[in-house]
Design an enzyme around this catalytic site. Structure first.
Site, PDB file in Angstrom:
ATOM      1  N   LYS A 125      -4.946  32.028  -1.164  1.00 32.00           N
ATOM      2  CA  LYS A 125      -4.324  30.799  -1.667  1.00 32.00           C
ATOM      3  C   LYS A 125      -5.420  29.920  -2.234  1.00 32.00           C
ATOM      4  O   LYS A 125      -6.591  30.037  -1.850  1.00 32.00           O
ATOM      5  CB  LYS A 125      -3.581  30.068  -0.543  1.00 32.00           C
ATOM      6  CG  LYS A 125      -4.457  29.281   0.378  1.00 32.00           C
ATOM      7  CD  LYS A 125      -3.686  28.199   1.098  1.00 32.00           C
ATOM      8  CE  LYS A 125      -4.666  27.188   1.631  1.00 32.00           C
ATOM      9  NZ  LYS A 125      -4.641  26.960   3.041  1.00 32.00           N
ATOM     10  N   ASP A 162      -7.404  -2.316   3.233  1.00 31.62           N
ATOM     11  CA  ASP A 162      -6.391  -3.311   2.896  1.00 31.62           C
ATOM     12  C   ASP A 162      -6.668  -4.676   3.512  1.00 31.62           C
ATOM     13  O   ASP A 162      -6.028  -5.658   3.167  1.00 31.62           O
ATOM     14  CB  ASP A 162      -5.009  -2.851   3.388  1.00 31.62           C
ATOM     15  CG  ASP A 162      -4.598  -1.536   2.778  1.00 31.62           C
ATOM     16  OD1 ASP A 162      -4.797  -1.392   1.562  1.00 31.62           O
ATOM     17  OD2 ASP A 162      -4.101  -0.663   3.507  1.00 31.62           O
ATOM     18  N   ASP A 174       0.867  -1.159   0.000  1.00 31.65           N
ATOM     19  CA  ASP A 174       0.000   0.000   0.000  1.00 31.65           C
ATOM     20  C   ASP A 174       0.914   1.222   0.000  1.00 31.65           C
ATOM     21  O   ASP A 174       2.060   1.142   0.428  1.00 31.65           O
ATOM     22  CB  ASP A 174      -0.851  -0.050   1.275  1.00 31.65           C
ATOM     23  CG  ASP A 174      -1.766   1.132   1.355  1.00 31.65           C
ATOM     24  OD1 ASP A 174      -2.287   1.531   0.318  1.00 31.65           O
ATOM     25  OD2 ASP A 174      -1.948   1.649   2.466  1.00 31.65           O
ATOM     26  N   ASP A 188      -2.247  -0.546   5.839  1.00 32.27           N
ATOM     27  CA  ASP A 188      -2.593  -0.052   7.164  1.00 32.27           C
ATOM     28  C   ASP A 188      -4.074   0.235   7.307  1.00 32.27           C
ATOM     29  O   ASP A 188      -4.573   0.336   8.404  1.00 32.27           O
ATOM     30  CB  ASP A 188      -1.779   1.219   7.471  1.00 32.27           C
ATOM     31  CG  ASP A 188      -2.017   2.301   6.446  1.00 32.27           C
ATOM     32  OD1 ASP A 188      -2.578   1.996   5.384  1.00 32.27           O
ATOM     33  OD2 ASP A 188      -1.646   3.451   6.712  1.00 32.27           O
TER      34      ASP A 188
END
Lengths: 1002, 284
Positions: free
Chosen positions: A488, A701, A371, A697
């Protein structure tokens, strides 16, 4: 035994039939999420959910009805296997089965001997009991080692939210989350867990953390609009058990409990049955070999015995005896202890192994599916590059950011550091803002002071429509006649609001050249998979906008155009420092590293390049096309060794297509993959014959972790679910630990080979006395008790000490073993152990037997055919070669003396065997005797043998005093054996691939 | 499989599933029995490579030849060791004697015992065919003690020695079968005819055995009443009957110890104590 096999076959068939019924269901789970609840118009959805009035929510009656209809909103745990079943499983698998079989045969032999001899032959009874005790003790030990891991569903339960705010019958209620039903209107605010899969009806600055589900590190904004057909990507869905990070939202529940996206993953992960580990396969192969040898010897000598005129009952007892003698009693315990020792050693290096057998699996691994987020990367956004003054500056992305090499000298525009508009204490809010702050902190310095000196007057928060964020600050210099507005956001949006740009402190009008430069820089940074933000500022004259001016953020009453462009900053979740090195080591160890991530392909590709999963001179089809300036279709696929596959494409792949991809590319990245696809990729790798390790993690998964031959979870960042699904946990989250694991795994595989070779050797001196006894009718040279002393006593510690042996050659430079051809125990190992070393030991034993017999009066030739008289209690005056007459008890004492001496001679020759077993190829002189555990083992076995022979009460166990000189005779053989094997290994080194290597290198 | 089954039942109906790998449905198939048979056949004889059991015939010859060569070398080495050992060892006297020997003290043997598996002497009185093998066995043993065979320099009359023998230790004491008594002669069929068979008890031969005599203080109570200080060299033998037989046989006889280095033999005749047709003799 054939019957046993048939029985198992039948049971297997039955269970397959059972499983076929359930098969569809899991296939459904494994298939991609098919749903349209996020696509159809809201009104249609409400109708489908029988939700009359979304304002008032379901009526209480409806809710109650749905609750009965659909069940509670919770994850149903699978019925856990009872502990005793687990215990029995450890007790009746693999090696244990062989020992049980041996024990059973012993009892049968004892039963048969009851018919023949009054009181039966107690030896068989004791042997059976000992075998049983060995199995039981080892099983208890293994069970204890493995009992620490509990069921996966338990950890999923921890994810489930406790409470939910729902609207029912027009009232806002706080109810237990398990009572939420499909169609409920729920209200969620930041900090909450989402109680079910919901479709957003309305929201305000709503962001969710999907990292556990998709692997995306940053919070995802959620909107009421449908944006993508893929449910995991569309913005209008929030998922069960993920958490809201910012804002508030109202949504309607579309899926609950086991049917929710998370529920399906949980179902998938807990529904998967972990397959047999490679080492388990190796051990069953070994058992086949051993059983083959045992049955072959048993049958042939049983027939010989019958032909020699023994009764058929005797012949059967012999047959059983030979089979049982072949069982390596101590090996089960040895293997278990060796694996435990390695597991302990790995735990010290922050690699926690949950399943003992998984210790070796990493060593056999040929493919690692890793991963990205959190495993290869640090799982935190960090500013990687800045662009200003028409130059790209690189920021430091190492974990501690100590090396501050970035161009501080070049006058960093003040705006860049002011722009992070939130105060530091809210740092944990948005990953990218944290990144900016950290960057500013390291480049400019004390940010909080700066922020205090430049207090913020107003702020327009980021929203996905504007894609920018604005704040107005009072400047620190009181002489300034302006307020500073900073902005921004998405670079192109920022740029279109700018009139000028800043370059080396000077302000210039934006011209086409600047626009070209900007585009180039933007593409460049974007192409590195980084998230790019643009920065701009504007001075608001105090004359027009005094501090007291009533700034309105909701309806801006100040200019947002004509700004001054400052520059770009780009962020990425940077790779961990140790990862590139670790990936390179994996590669040199012949292990293919594949990245499988839920993240975007560009980011994935960039990180893959950064860590070396895609090497610099390896290109994808697209890259080749760009390089050559030809169309993607024209590129010869063979030229592209690397490939980035997107989940979208993968969806349409047949298993064969996937196999093609896996077979024909060396460097592969899978991006935008769903949990189900991760699972399919793992299966694909396994289909191509690879032994697959998966690191991950997230919850997403966990199915892949479970399916993998070895699942590796992250100890710090990893979710509980992933840790439960995994076989191994990296306590320091360091991918480099995997390399260590591979090394340890390979080492233990080699060392187990040595251990087994060492242990098996003593089988020959243990069996051959019995065979000679049967065929030549001499007094038994070695008894059952002494055999057990060897197998369960003196041999154990030395065999285990081989686990501490250092590697011979650089094991990380060779390819992973081929699971089909490189066996733990092969025919060559057996022929060396049995055919060569075992023969030395047996002859050493027989020599001492002949010596003792002759010194006491029985010459070897006179022993032939003496068995019947020798073993008869009735004969009280058996004459030896000198005419001395022996009573039964005197004869037995002599026989036991022989047993003891034979035992000692085996121990002595095992010294040489142990030293030989240290290396498979190298000479002892190059390898050395540095393994002090092994050196102490030699001392240990010697002391133990002496204790057995000389402690006074040991005569209770049919052991007799032997003259010290008898220790010397086998030393002759010991020396010859060692020299012979040094010679064999010399020839082996001199002629690689030669006859000696082909026949004797195990 | 048990745990897999529990997953099925335990999981809710909507998503319950037993994992069925796609590994089985595509790509690598699970081996069928037929596949295995083909593999086995190929292993036994592979016509393509001309291999039998995984090796070509030449390969086999090399391997087997190499192994035989190795074994013969090893055997030869061991044979050489043995040869040296037998060359060194004394062929007339056992290497380990007396205290060094495992034998330590001599055991007690008896005749007749034609069948090595049992100590039972069983016959029917008057039925000669039921004990002829016993007679043969006694006869075969006792013929060594024919008087004419016990003459020469190697023999010595020990009947009057009452102390530990110190000289002429290499001489054998003469044993006169006359001490067996009148009934224990071949002419009487060693008492078998009368149902009172002779059983010969003998002390086992041991090299360099030095008997220790009892003194007044050390003599065990069990033989105190038959033991005399004047003749400490008398070896007392006690015979206990088997509890399973109705007759309790108990006899005390003995040997003269000074005669030990030679072939020693004494016979006790439990006649009169054995009124039955069947005599069961156990020894220990």
């Amino acid at each position: 035994m054939a019957e046993l096999g048939e029985g198992m076959e039948r049971r297997k068939k039955m269970s397959i039939r059972q499983s076929e019924i359930q098969f569809k269901k899991l296939d459904e789970l494994k298939g991609e999420l098919e749903m349209d609840e996020h696509q159809i118009p809201l009104q249609e959805l409400f109708q489908r959910l029988e939700l009359a009035n979304p304002e008032n929510g379901l009526t209480n009656e409806q809710a109650a009805e749905f609750l009965i209809k659909y069940g509670y909103n919770e994850l149903t745990p699978p019925k856990t296997t009872p502990e005793w079943v687990k215990f029995l499983k450890t007790m009746f698998t693999g090696f244990s089965l062989l020992l049980w079989l041996g024990a059973g045969l012993c009892y049968i032999a004892y039963g048969i001997s009851l018919l023949e001899v009054e009181g039966g032959e107690k030896d068989n009874l004791w042997l059976g009991i000992v075998l049983m005790s060995v199995v039981i003790i080892t099983s208890v030990f293994t069970y204890y080692q493995e009992s620490k891991s509990s069921s996966i569903m338990e950890s999923f339960k921890n994810l489930v939210p406790q409470h939910a705010v729902v609207v029912r019958g027009g009232e806002i209620l706080n109810i237990n989350a398990r009572e939420v039903v499909k169609g409920d209107v729920v209200k969620v605010k930041f900090g909450d867990s989402i109680p079910a899969d919901i479709r957003i009806i309305q929201c305000h600055g709503f962001k969710v953390d999907n990292s556990s589900l998709t692997g995306e590190s940053e919070p995802q904004s959620r909107l009421p609009e449908f944006t993508h057909p893929n449910p995991l990507e569309t913005k209008n869905l929030a998922f069960f058990s993920t958490s809201a990070v910012e804002g508030t939202a109202t949504g309607v529940v579309i899926l609950t409990g086991d049917n929710s996206v998370m529920g399906r993953i949980a179902g998938l992960a807990s529904g998967l049955e972990a397959g047999e580990t490679p080492i388990a396969k190796e051990i069953s192969h070994f058992i086949h070999l051993i059983t083959g040898v045992a049955v072959f010897l048993g049958v042939s000598f049983g027939v010989v015995a019958f032909a020699l005129g023994y009764t058929w009952i005797k012949a059967i007892v012999f047959f059983i005896g030979i089979i049982v003698a072949n069982v390596p009693e101590g090996l089960l315990a040895t293997v278990t202890v060796c694996l435990t020792l390695t597991a302990k050693r790995m735990a010290k290096k922050n690699c926690l192994v949950k399943n003992l057998e998984a210790v070796e699996t990493l060593g056999s691994t040929s493919t690692i599916c890793s991963d990205k987020t959190g495993t290869l990367t640090q799982n935190r956004m960090t500013v990687a590059h800045m662009w200003f003054n028409n130059e790209i500056y690189e920021a430091d992305t190492t974990e501690d950011q100590s090396a501050n090499m970035f161009a501080r000298s070049s006058k960093t525009p003040r705006g860049l550091s002011l722009c992070p508009i939130r105060p530091l204490k809210k740092c944990n809010g948005d990953a990218s803002e944290v990144a900016l702050l950290k960057c500013a902190e390291t480049t400019v310095g004390n940010i909080s002071a700066l922020q205090k000196e430049n207090p913020k007057l107003v702020e327009i928060p980021f929203n996905s429509a504007n894609k920018y964020q604005v704040s107005i600050h009072k400047t620190s210099d009181p002489k300034d006649d302006f307020l500073l507005m900073v902005m921004k956001g998405a670079p192109e949006r920022i740029l279109e609001r700018c009139r000028t740009y800043l370059k080396r402190g000077e302000e210039y009008e934006i011209n086409s050249r600047f626009l070209d430069d900007f585009d180039k820089a933007y593409l460049d940074l974007g192409g590195r998979g980084e998230r790019v933000l643009g920065f701009a500022d504007l001075k608001l004259k105090k004359a027009m906008y005094p501090e007291s001016y009533p700034f309105n953020a909701d309806d801006p009453n100040f200019p947002l155009m004509g700004l001054r462009f400052l520059g770009l900053m780009s962020m990425i979740d940077p790779p961990r420092a140790a990862v590139p090195d670790a990936v390179a080591k994996c590669r040199s160890a012949g292990i293919k590293v594949i990245m499988v991530t839920g993240d975007h392909p560009i980011t994935a590709h960039a990180i893959a390049k950064g860590v070396g999963i895609i090497t610099p001179n390896c290109y994808t089809v697209e890259e080749v096309a760009t390089l050559r300036g030809i169309a993607v279709e024209d590129v010869n696929p063979d030229e592209a060794r690397a490939i980035v596959v997107q989940g979208e494409k993968l969806k349409n792949y047949s298993p064969e297509d996937l196999d093609q991809v896996l077979r024909h590319h060396y460097e592969i990245v899978f991006a935008r993959t769903s949990p189900q696809q991760k699972l399919i990729i793992v299966e694909g790798c396994q289909r191509t014959g690879a032994i697959v390790a998966v690191t991950g993690d997230g919850v997403n998964d966990s199915p892949a972790l479970k399916q993998a031959d070895i699942g590796v979870a992250m100890g710090i960042a990893g979710s509980d679910v992933s840790k439960q699904a995994a076989d191994m946990i990296l306590l320091d989250d360091n991918f480099a630990s995997i390399v260590m694991g591979v090394e340890e795994g390979r080492l233990i595989f080699d060392n187990l080979k040595k251990s087994i070779a060492y242990t098996l050797t003593s089988n020959i001196p243990e069996i051959s006395p019995f065979l000679i006894y049967i065929t030549m009718s001499v007094p038994l040279p070695l008894g059952v008790v002494t055999i057990l002393f060897i197998d369960l006593g003196t041999d154990m510690y030395p065999a285990i000490s081989l686990a501490y042996e250092s590697s011979e050659l650089d094991i990380m430079k060779r390819r992973p073993r081929n699971a089909k051809t490189d066996k733990l125990v092969n025919q060559r190992l057996i022929s060396i152990a049995y055919g060569m070393i075992g023969m030395f030991q047996a002859l050493a034993g027989f020599f001492i037997y002949i010596v003792i017999m002759a010194e006491n009066g029985f010459w070897a030739c006179d022993l032939l055919n003496i068995r019947e008289r020798w073993d008869s209690k009735a004969v009280n005056s058996l004459a030896d070669s000198y005419g001395q007459e022996w009573t039964y008890y005197q004869r037995k004492r002599l026989e036991q003396t022989c047993h003891t001496a034979f035992f000692i001679s085996i121990v002595v020759v095992q010294w040489a065997d142990l030293i030989i077993s240290k290396t498979r190829r190298l000479s002892l002189f190059t390898h050395g005797m540095k393994n002090w555990v092994l050196n102490s083992a030699i001392v240990f076995e010697t002391v133990m043998a002496a204790a057995i022979a000389y402690l006074p009460f040991m005569s209770q166990l049919n052991v007799q005093y032997v003259r010290p000189i008898y220790w010397l005779y086998p030393m002759l053989y010991c020396a010859f054996l060692w020299m012979a094997d040094e010679m064999r290994r010399y020839i082996l080194r001199m002629h690689p691939q030669g006859f000696v290597e082909r026949e004797t290198y195990y | 499989m048990a745990s897999a089954a529990s997953h099925i039942s335990g999981y809710s109906t909507t998503s319950s599933a037993l994992y069925q790998s796609t590994l089985a449905s595509t790509g690598i198939q699970r081996e069928t029995f037929g596949d295995r048979m083909t593999q086995t056949k190929n292993w036994l004889f592979n016509p393509e490579d001309g291999t039998v059991m995984g090796r070509t015939p030449i390969d086999w010859i090399l391997v087997i030849g190499g192994f035989i060569l190795f074994i013969f070398t090893l055997m030869g080495m061991s044979a050489a060791f043995c040869a040296v050992f037998y060359w060194v060892v004394d062929w007339n006297n056992p290497t380990l004697q007396g205290a060094a020997s495992i034998l330590q003290t001599p055991g007690l043997g008896f005749r007749p015992q034609p069948d090595v598996t049992t100590t039972l002497v069983r016959f029917v009185k008057g039925d000669g065919s039921s004990y002829v093998h016993y007679l043969d066995h006694i006869e075969a043993y006792i013929q060594y003690y024919e008087n004419e065979l016990q003459v020469g320099d190697n023999y010595k009359d020990c009947s009057e020695i009452r102390t530990r023998r110190t000289e002429e230790l290499n001489k054998v004491c003469v044993f006169d079968p006359i001490v067996l008594g009148g009934d224990c002669v071949k002419q009487q069929n060693y008492g078998f005819d009368d149902g009172q068979p002779c059983i010969l008890l003998k002390l086992n031969r041991i090299f360099n055995w030095k008997p220790e005599e009892y003194t007044n203080d050390t003599v065990p109570s069990i033989i105190r009443n038959v033991w005399t200080a004047e003749d400490p060299w008398w070896i007392t033998v006690r015979c206990d009957g088997d509890v399973r037989s109705p007759l309790i046989v108990s006899a005390i006889g003995g040997f003269r110890a000074p005669c030990i280095p030679g072939q020693l033999l004494m016979i006790t005749l439990p006649s009169g104590l054995c009124p039955s047709d069947t005599l069961i003799a156990h020894d220990h």
